[in-house]
Design a protein around this motif. Structure first.
Motif, PDB file in Angstrom:
ATOM      1  N   UNK A   1      27.917   2.995   9.095  1.00  0.00           N
ATOM      2  CA  UNK A   1      28.235   4.289   9.698  1.00  0.00           C
ATOM      3  C   UNK A   1      28.113   4.220  11.209  1.00  0.00           C
ATOM      4  N   UNK A   2      29.051   4.855  11.899  1.00  0.00           N
ATOM      5  CA  UNK A   2      29.003   4.854  13.356  1.00  0.00           C
ATOM      6  C   UNK A   2      29.697   6.051  13.956  1.00  0.00           C
ATOM      7  N   UNK A   3      29.777   5.996  15.296  1.00  0.00           N
ATOM      8  CA  UNK A   3      30.536   6.997  16.027  1.00  0.00           C
ATOM      9  C   UNK A   3      29.762   8.169  16.568  1.00  0.00           C
ATOM     10  N   UNK A   4      28.424   8.131  16.561  1.00  0.00           N
ATOM     11  CA  UNK A   4      27.695   9.303  17.032  1.00  0.00           C
ATOM     12  C   UNK A   4      26.498   9.020  17.930  1.00  0.00           C
ATOM     13  N   UNK A   5      26.029   7.764  17.953  1.00  0.00           N
ATOM     14  CA  UNK A   5      24.840   7.424  18.735  1.00  0.00           C
ATOM     15  C   UNK A   5      25.145   6.286  19.705  1.00  0.00           C
ATOM     16  N   UNK A   6      24.377   6.236  20.810  1.00  0.00           N
ATOM     17  CA  UNK A   6      24.504   5.115  21.738  1.00  0.00           C
ATOM     18  C   UNK A   6      23.448   4.062  21.389  1.00  0.00           C
ATOM     19  N   UNK A   7      23.407   2.970  22.161  1.00  0.00           N
ATOM     20  CA  UNK A   7      22.508   1.858  21.860  1.00  0.00           C
ATOM     21  C   UNK A   7      21.033   2.242  21.951  1.00  0.00           C
ATOM     22  N   UNK A   8      20.704   3.308  22.670  1.00  0.00           N
ATOM     23  CA  UNK A   8      19.324   3.786  22.758  1.00  0.00           C
ATOM     24  C   UNK A   8      19.007   4.772  21.628  1.00  0.00           C
ATOM     25  N   UNK A   9      19.916   4.904  20.661  1.00  0.00           N
ATOM     26  CA  UNK A   9      19.788   5.827  19.524  1.00  0.00           C
ATOM     27  C   UNK A   9      19.695   7.276  19.986  1.00  0.00           C
ATOM     28  N   UNK A  10      20.390   7.568  21.069  1.00  0.00           N
ATOM     29  CA  UNK A  10      20.532   8.943  21.533  1.00  0.00           C
ATOM     30  C   UNK A  10      21.848   9.468  20.988  1.00  0.00           C
ATOM     31  N   UNK A  11      21.816  10.636  20.351  1.00  0.00           N
ATOM     32  CA  UNK A  11      23.049  11.206  19.819  1.00  0.00           C
ATOM     33  C   UNK A  11      23.954  11.597  20.981  1.00  0.00           C
ATOM     34  N   UNK A  12      25.205  11.194  20.885  1.00  0.00           N
ATOM     35  CA  UNK A  12      26.162  11.494  21.944  1.00  0.00           C
ATOM     36  C   UNK A  12      26.484  12.988  21.919  1.00  0.00           C
ATOM     37  N   UNK A  13      26.411  13.663  23.077  1.00  0.00           N
ATOM     38  CA  UNK A  13      26.737  15.095  23.100  1.00  0.00           C
ATOM     39  C   UNK A  13      28.144  15.349  22.562  1.00  0.00           C
ATOM     40  N   UNK A  14      28.260  16.364  21.724  1.00  0.00           N
ATOM     41  CA  UNK A  14      29.541  16.649  21.086  1.00  0.00           C
ATOM     42  C   UNK A  14      29.672  18.153  20.878  1.00  0.00           C
TER      43      UNK A  14
ATOM     44  N   UNK B   1      29.123  13.443   7.218  1.00  0.00           N
ATOM     45  CA  UNK B   1      28.831  14.870   7.378  1.00  0.00           C
ATOM     46  C   UNK B   1      27.398  15.136   6.962  1.00  0.00           C
ATOM     47  N   UNK B   2      26.953  16.355   7.183  1.00  0.00           N
ATOM     48  CA  UNK B   2      25.637  16.780   6.705  1.00  0.00           C
ATOM     49  C   UNK B   2      25.793  17.256   5.260  1.00  0.00           C
ATOM     50  N   UNK B   3      24.788  17.903   4.714  1.00  0.00           N
ATOM     51  CA  UNK B   3      24.888  18.447   3.356  1.00  0.00           C
ATOM     52  C   UNK B   3      25.890  19.586   3.263  1.00  0.00           C
ATOM     53  N   UNK B   4      26.248  20.163   4.412  1.00  0.00           N
ATOM     54  CA  UNK B   4      27.250  21.232   4.440  1.00  0.00           C
ATOM     55  C   UNK B   4      28.625  20.556   4.419  1.00  0.00           C
ATOM     56  N   UNK B   5      29.462  20.810   3.410  1.00  0.00           N
ATOM     57  CA  UNK B   5      30.724  20.077   3.256  1.00  0.00           C
ATOM     58  C   UNK B   5      31.670  20.098   4.469  1.00  0.00           C
ATOM     59  N   UNK B   6      31.746  21.224   5.183  1.00  0.00           N
ATOM     60  CA  UNK B   6      32.676  21.327   6.313  1.00  0.00           C
ATOM     61  C   UNK B   6      31.963  21.100   7.644  1.00  0.00           C
ATOM     62  N   UNK B   7      31.152  20.037   7.724  1.00  0.00           N
ATOM     63  CA  UNK B   7      30.346  19.789   8.923  1.00  0.00           C
ATOM     64  C   UNK B   7      30.711  18.520   9.681  1.00  0.00           C
ATOM     65  N   UNK B   8      31.732  17.779   9.233  1.00  0.00           N
ATOM     66  CA  UNK B   8      32.095  16.514   9.888  1.00  0.00           C
ATOM     67  C   UNK B   8      32.624  16.754  11.298  1.00  0.00           C
ATOM     68  N   UNK B   9      32.226  15.876  12.194  1.00  0.00           N
ATOM     69  CA  UNK B   9      32.721  15.906  13.577  1.00  0.00           C
ATOM     70  C   UNK B   9      33.264  14.528  13.922  1.00  0.00           C
ATOM     71  N   UNK B  10      32.455  13.695  14.579  1.00  0.00           N
ATOM     72  CA  UNK B  10      32.926  12.389  15.052  1.00  0.00           C
ATOM     73  C   UNK B  10      32.503  11.231  14.167  1.00  0.00           C
ATOM     74  N   UNK B  11      31.357  11.340  13.507  1.00  0.00           N
ATOM     75  CA  UNK B  11      30.831  10.194  12.772  1.00  0.00           C
ATOM     76  C   UNK B  11      31.668   9.878  11.530  1.00  0.00           C
TER      77      UNK B  11
END
Length: 190
Positions: free
Chosen positions: A74-87, A111-121
């Motif tokens: 899984x990828x697309x949401x954090x940088x190498x310092x494990x900081x979530x990228x602002x979105x 996504x999270x447990x909420x089905x319509x929660x997908x963004x970038x990851x």
């Protein structure tokens, strides 16, 4: 003769939607390159969402932050310092109803447990994960693409050592960076 030519042109124009192009993207990672076909035809919301993130260079510098052998990367949401990228972009509708399955090499929206929660990851399935498909008891995870080249790179990423990092599990010890994601020329549906 002119009438036959016009009829042939009209017929060809009507047939074109059946040959709509799916988008090809190339993902350059610190482990190698992965080519992905997006299913614009069967997952238009998720495909356009992913393309929009690609066009804005959102994925550049993110990492594969969750790697579970025998399951997915899984990828697309954090940088190498494990900081979530602002979105600030809105979440999208879950397209798991599209009939596409979470098979080996398929790309799906995280996504999270909420089905319509997908963004970038997103995640790439390492094996067939039918339990992630939509069912009467499960909202499912929307498949919107597949790896067309570089599955050996995906498998290589799946073998990296991982650790717990804060509240995150299965984080690669050495970051697997997404250097860039670019749109290539369209491919023709078959």
């Amino acid at each position: 003769m002119l009438k036959k030519s016009l009829s042939a042109i009209a017929l060809a124009a009507i047939s074109l939607p059946g040959f709509a192009a799916n988008t090809l993207v190339e993902m350059q990672t610190s482990s190698g390159n992965i080519e992905i076909e997006l299913f614009n035809d069967k997952a238009p919301i998720s495909s356009k969402n992913f393309e929009d993130y690609v066009k804005s260079n959102f994925y550049t510098g993110t990492i594969f932050h969750r790697v579970i052998p025998g399951f997915m990367i899984q990828g697309g949401g954090f940088d190498a310092a494990m900081q979530e990228k602002p979105n600030v972009k809105a979440a999208i509708k879950n397209e798991s109803y599209n009939g596409l399955q979470n098979k080996r090499g398929s790309l799906a929206m995280a996504r999270t447990n909420q089905p319509d929660s997908a963004k970038a990851q997103f995640f790439i399935n390492l094996v067939d994960n039918s339990f992630l498909d939509r069912s009467a008891m499960n909202a499912g995870y929307a498949v919107f693409g597949r790896v067309t080249k570089g599955m050996e790179i995906v498998d290589k990423i799946a073998k990296v050592p991982t650790r717990n990092y804060g509240m995150h599990q299965n984080v690669p010890v050495t970051a697997v960076q997404i250097k860039s994601v670019t749109i290539k020329t369209p491919s023709v549906n078959k």
